[in-house]
Design an enzyme around this catalytic site. Structure first.
Site, PDB file in Angstrom:
ATOM      1  N   ILE A 154       0.839  -1.210   0.000  1.00 23.83           N
ATOM      2  CA  ILE A 154       0.000   0.000   0.000  1.00 23.83           C
ATOM      3  C   ILE A 154       0.872   1.257   0.000  1.00 23.83           C
ATOM      4  O   ILE A 154       0.648   2.187  -0.778  1.00 23.83           O
ATOM      5  CB  ILE A 154      -0.968  -0.005   1.215  1.00 23.83           C
ATOM      6  CG1 ILE A 154      -1.924  -1.198   1.118  1.00 23.83           C
ATOM      7  CG2 ILE A 154      -1.745   1.304   1.288  1.00 23.83           C
ATOM      8  CD1 ILE A 154      -2.764  -1.455   2.363  1.00 23.83           C
ATOM      9  N   ARG A 230      -3.876   1.012  11.295  1.00 24.53           N
ATOM     10  CA  ARG A 230      -4.548   0.480  12.479  1.00 24.53           C
ATOM     11  C   ARG A 230      -4.592   1.588  13.530  1.00 24.53           C
ATOM     12  O   ARG A 230      -3.605   2.314  13.723  1.00 24.53           O
ATOM     13  CB  ARG A 230      -3.800  -0.739  13.047  1.00 24.53           C
ATOM     14  CG  ARG A 230      -3.992  -2.019  12.255  1.00 24.53           C
ATOM     15  CD  ARG A 230      -5.440  -2.557  12.302  1.00 24.53           C
ATOM     16  NE  ARG A 230      -5.637  -3.750  11.495  1.00 24.53           N
ATOM     17  CZ  ARG A 230      -6.035  -3.781  10.218  1.00 24.53           C
ATOM     18  NH1 ARG A 230      -6.287  -2.657   9.575  1.00 24.53           N
ATOM     19  NH2 ARG A 230      -6.202  -4.925   9.583  1.00 24.53           N
ATOM     20  N   ASP A 254      -8.960   6.770   9.146  1.00 23.55           N
ATOM     21  CA  ASP A 254      -9.877   5.714   8.675  1.00 23.55           C
ATOM     22  C   ASP A 254      -9.972   4.609   9.720  1.00 23.55           C
ATOM     23  O   ASP A 254     -10.791   3.704   9.594  1.00 23.55           O
ATOM     24  CB  ASP A 254      -9.379   5.149   7.336  1.00 23.55           C
ATOM     25  CG  ASP A 254     -10.381   4.162   6.738  1.00 23.55           C
ATOM     26  OD1 ASP A 254     -11.569   4.543   6.624  1.00 23.55           O
ATOM     27  OD2 ASP A 254      -9.994   3.030   6.399  1.00 23.55           O
ATOM     28  N   GLU A 259     -12.240   1.598  17.845  1.00 19.96           N
ATOM     29  CA  GLU A 259     -13.262   1.546  16.791  1.00 19.96           C
ATOM     30  C   GLU A 259     -14.218   0.349  16.887  1.00 19.96           C
ATOM     31  O   GLU A 259     -15.299   0.357  16.297  1.00 19.96           O
ATOM     32  CB  GLU A 259     -12.588   1.523  15.409  1.00 19.96           C
ATOM     33  CG  GLU A 259     -11.896   0.215  15.064  1.00 19.96           C
ATOM     34  CD  GLU A 259     -11.246   0.232  13.675  1.00 19.96           C
ATOM     35  OE1 GLU A 259     -10.509   1.183  13.382  1.00 19.96           O
ATOM     36  OE2 GLU A 259     -11.494  -0.716  12.906  1.00 19.96           O
ATOM     37  N   HIS A 291     -13.301   2.956   8.716  1.00 20.48           N
ATOM     38  CA  HIS A 291     -12.512   1.812   8.215  1.00 20.48           C
ATOM     39  C   HIS A 291     -13.013   1.377   6.832  1.00 20.48           C
ATOM     40  O   HIS A 291     -13.264   0.204   6.582  1.00 20.48           O
ATOM     41  CB  HIS A 291     -12.568   0.645   9.213  1.00 20.48           C
ATOM     42  CG  HIS A 291     -11.350  -0.240   9.152  1.00 20.48           C
ATOM     43  ND1 HIS A 291     -10.711  -0.729  10.254  1.00 20.48           N
ATOM     44  CD2 HIS A 291     -10.656  -0.725   8.088  1.00 20.48           C
ATOM     45  CE1 HIS A 291      -9.686  -1.478   9.892  1.00 20.48           C
ATOM     46  NE2 HIS A 291      -9.629  -1.489   8.566  1.00 20.48           N
ATOM     47  N   GLN A 292     -13.135   2.365   5.950  1.00 22.55           N
ATOM     48  CA  GLN A 292     -13.710   2.093   4.633  1.00 22.55           C
ATOM     49  C   GLN A 292     -12.673   2.114   3.510  1.00 22.55           C
ATOM     50  O   GLN A 292     -13.024   1.948   2.342  1.00 22.55           O
ATOM     51  CB  GLN A 292     -14.831   3.095   4.313  1.00 22.55           C
ATOM     52  CG  GLN A 292     -14.347   4.483   3.890  1.00 22.55           C
ATOM     53  CD  GLN A 292     -15.459   5.369   3.380  1.00 22.55           C
ATOM     54  OE1 GLN A 292     -16.214   5.921   4.169  1.00 22.55           O
ATOM     55  NE2 GLN A 292     -15.580   5.547   2.084  1.00 22.55           N
TER      56      GLN A 292
HETATM   57  P1  NAI Z   1       2.718  -4.934   3.534  1.00 20.89           P
HETATM   58  O1  NAI Z   1       3.074  -6.106   4.381  1.00 20.89           O
HETATM   59  O2  NAI Z   1       2.823  -5.065   2.056  1.00 20.89           O
HETATM   60  O3  NAI Z   1       3.581  -3.668   3.960  1.00 20.89           O
HETATM   61  C1  NAI Z   1       3.759  -3.282   5.287  1.00 20.89           C
HETATM   62  C2  NAI Z   1       5.147  -2.696   5.411  1.00 20.89           C
HETATM   63  O4  NAI Z   1       5.274  -2.144   6.729  1.00 20.89           O
HETATM   64  C3  NAI Z   1       6.271  -3.707   5.228  1.00 20.89           C
HETATM   65  O5  NAI Z   1       7.160  -3.257   4.223  1.00 20.89           O
HETATM   66  C4  NAI Z   1       6.935  -3.770   6.600  1.00 20.89           C
HETATM   67  O6  NAI Z   1       8.334  -4.003   6.527  1.00 20.89           O
HETATM   68  C5  NAI Z   1       6.621  -2.388   7.132  1.00 20.89           C
HETATM   69  N1  NAI Z   1       6.755  -2.244   8.566  1.00 20.89           N
HETATM   70  C6  NAI Z   1       6.590  -3.172   9.537  1.00 20.89           C
HETATM   71  N2  NAI Z   1       6.832  -2.624  10.746  1.00 20.89           N
HETATM   72  C7  NAI Z   1       7.151  -1.326  10.515  1.00 20.89           C
HETATM   73  C8  NAI Z   1       7.493  -0.233  11.348  1.00 20.89           C
HETATM   74  N3  NAI Z   1       7.568  -0.361  12.686  1.00 20.89           N
HETATM   75  N4  NAI Z   1       7.767   0.966  10.776  1.00 20.89           N
HETATM   76  C9  NAI Z   1       7.699   1.117   9.439  1.00 20.89           C
HETATM   77  N5  NAI Z   1       7.377   0.123   8.597  1.00 20.89           N
HETATM   78  C10 NAI Z   1       7.100  -1.081   9.137  1.00 20.89           C
HETATM   79  O7  NAI Z   1       1.233  -4.540   3.977  1.00 20.89           O
HETATM   80  P2  NAI Z   1       0.191  -3.651   3.176  1.00 20.89           P
HETATM   81  O8  NAI Z   1      -0.659  -4.527   2.330  1.00 20.89           O
HETATM   82  O9  NAI Z   1       0.876  -2.511   2.532  1.00 20.89           O
HETATM   83  O10 NAI Z   1      -0.754  -3.126   4.376  1.00 20.89           O
HETATM   84  C11 NAI Z   1      -0.281  -2.222   5.342  1.00 20.89           C
HETATM   85  C12 NAI Z   1      -1.325  -2.087   6.443  1.00 20.89           C
HETATM   86  O11 NAI Z   1      -2.491  -1.436   5.942  1.00 20.89           O
HETATM   87  C13 NAI Z   1      -1.877  -3.417   7.000  1.00 20.89           C
HETATM   88  O12 NAI Z   1      -1.017  -3.982   7.958  1.00 20.89           O
HETATM   89  C14 NAI Z   1      -3.184  -2.975   7.613  1.00 20.89           C
HETATM   90  O13 NAI Z   1      -2.965  -2.589   8.959  1.00 20.89           O
HETATM   91  C15 NAI Z   1      -3.575  -1.742   6.796  1.00 20.89           C
HETATM   92  N6  NAI Z   1      -4.780  -1.970   5.988  1.00 20.89           N
HETATM   93  C16 NAI Z   1      -5.844  -1.142   6.183  1.00 20.89           C
HETATM   94  C17 NAI Z   1      -6.990  -1.282   5.434  1.00 20.89           C
HETATM   95  C18 NAI Z   1      -8.161  -0.363   5.588  1.00 20.89           C
HETATM   96  O14 NAI Z   1      -9.242  -0.629   5.034  1.00 20.89           O
HETATM   97  N7  NAI Z   1      -8.039   0.738   6.288  1.00 20.89           N
HETATM   98  C19 NAI Z   1      -7.115  -2.372   4.460  1.00 20.89           C
HETATM   99  C20 NAI Z   1      -5.904  -3.150   4.282  1.00 20.89           C
HETATM  100  C21 NAI Z   1      -4.778  -2.959   5.045  1.00 20.89           C
END
Ligand code: NAI
Length: 327
Positions: A154, A230, A254, A259, A291-292
């Protein structure tokens, strides 16, 4: 035929899963969230399908294991609400690691544009036949610095979007990603150099409350903070203090620490008892969405497709592509 107890089901879930119907898997949809009070609904089922605000703690996992439930299929990327240590060796946990990073990244940019150009205010004004521009002045995103914490799927798509706006992009991530189009920096530098900070990392023990009084004080005055990751990444009381003092110029949320009981639900006929949430919502420079960020047709379809594939793998005795296990 295997039976899945599908918790926290919404009408849009039923529609997207109907498009991925499988004759060997019977889904029982429950509107309740999965927690200690509702876990008994999964008795006699072979698996459960859960979401971000279900509380899958040790007690819930013990009961699922007693019922013979073999799999917890998270229909989301995050799994911070699952006690993986308790699940290890007893109940398999799978997730949907990627569905549409674009959905969340685009929502993040939508929040920035709304807050900066005060579109939420303008919408209400013109409906009230008030065509004054007073108080609606924003700033050009071009040339501004955006700091991205978490440059995974993301975060890196979000960086590409920011690049299109001509922004300077800096990022912090313990694991660097070749797809990230910005420049990596130390976290402290990111805090002090960013005009906008957007969170795209998972919630871990280490980064809980990464946005707090101490880090807010290091930021540029008037910084805009966007959280689509989160809620517990942000200490909400400290955020509110920062907004009140003017240190934080705007916040797009979001997700929110507390929540669970409110987001995803229609509370319009209820008195909301969470004073912190009410304070946030009352602030003109805060935009709260429920959370959308994930909610696009493409993302819902991807979630249903991968969840069904995860279940098919498990029931077919195959290797689980998207399993998560305790470290
Ligand atoms: P991803 O696993 O592809 O990327 C997450 C990145 O965060 C990784 O590169 C990881 O090394 C890094 N990371 C881990 N700990 C860290 C820290 N302390 N400081 C900085 N970077 C750190 O995951 P993706 O798909 O990009 O999703 C990211 C987050 O988005 C999910 O964990 C979830 O919490 C959130 N999310 C929210 C949604 C929503 O509807 N609001 C929907 C989907 C995901």
């Amino acid at each position: 035929m295997k039976t899945i107890a599908f918790f926290d089901a919404k009408p849009y879930d039923k529609l997207s899963f109907a498009n991925h119907f499988d004759e060997d898997i019977n889904i029982r949809f429950f509107e309740n969230k999965l927690n200690e009070d509702t876990v008994s609904m999964a008795a006699c089922c072979d698996g459960v399908c859960a979401f971000v605000n279900d509380d899958i703690n040790k007690t819930v996992i013990d009961k699922l294991s007693d019922y013979g439930v073999g799999i917890i299929a998270m229909r989301c990327a995050g799994y911070n609400n699952v006690d993986l240590k308790s699940a290890r060796g007893r109940v398999s946990v799978v997730r949907v690691p990627a569905y549409s990073p674009h959905a969340i990244a685009e929502h993040s940019m939508g929040m920035i544009l709304t807050l900066n150009r005060k579109l939420h205010k303008a919408y209400i004004r013109t409906r009230d036949h008030n065509f004054s521009l007073e108080g609606l002045c924003g700033y050009d995103l071009f040339g501004k610095t955006v700091g991205i914490i978490g440059t995974g799927k993301i975060g890196s798509v979000f960086a590409d979007i920011c690049k299109g706006f001509g922004m300077n992009i800096i990022g912090y991530d313990p694991i660097e990603n070749d797809e990230f189009c910005g420049e990596y920096t130390e976290l402290q530098e990111l805090f002090s150099n960013s005009d906008i900070i957007s969170l795209h990392c998972p919630l871990t023990k280490e980064n809980r409350n990464i946005i707090c009084k101490k880090t807010i004080n290091k930021m540029k005055k008037g910084v805009c903070i966007i959280n689509t990751s989160r809620g517990q990444l942000v200490n909400t009381d400290d955020l509110i203090d920062g907004i009140k003092s003017g240190q934080i110029g705007a916040a797009g949320l979001d997700v929110y620490e507390e929540e669970t009981e409110v987001f995803f639900e229609d509370m319009s006929q209820e008195v909301i008892k969470d004073d912190t949430l009410l304070t946030l919502i009352s602030m003109p420079n805060v935009l709260v969405t429920s959370h959308q960020a994930f909610l696009t047709g493409e993302a819902l379809d991807g979630i249903a497709k991968t969840t069904m594939a995860n279940l098919k793998e498990y029931f077919g005795g195959e290797k689980l592509t998207n399993e998560v296990v305790a470290k």
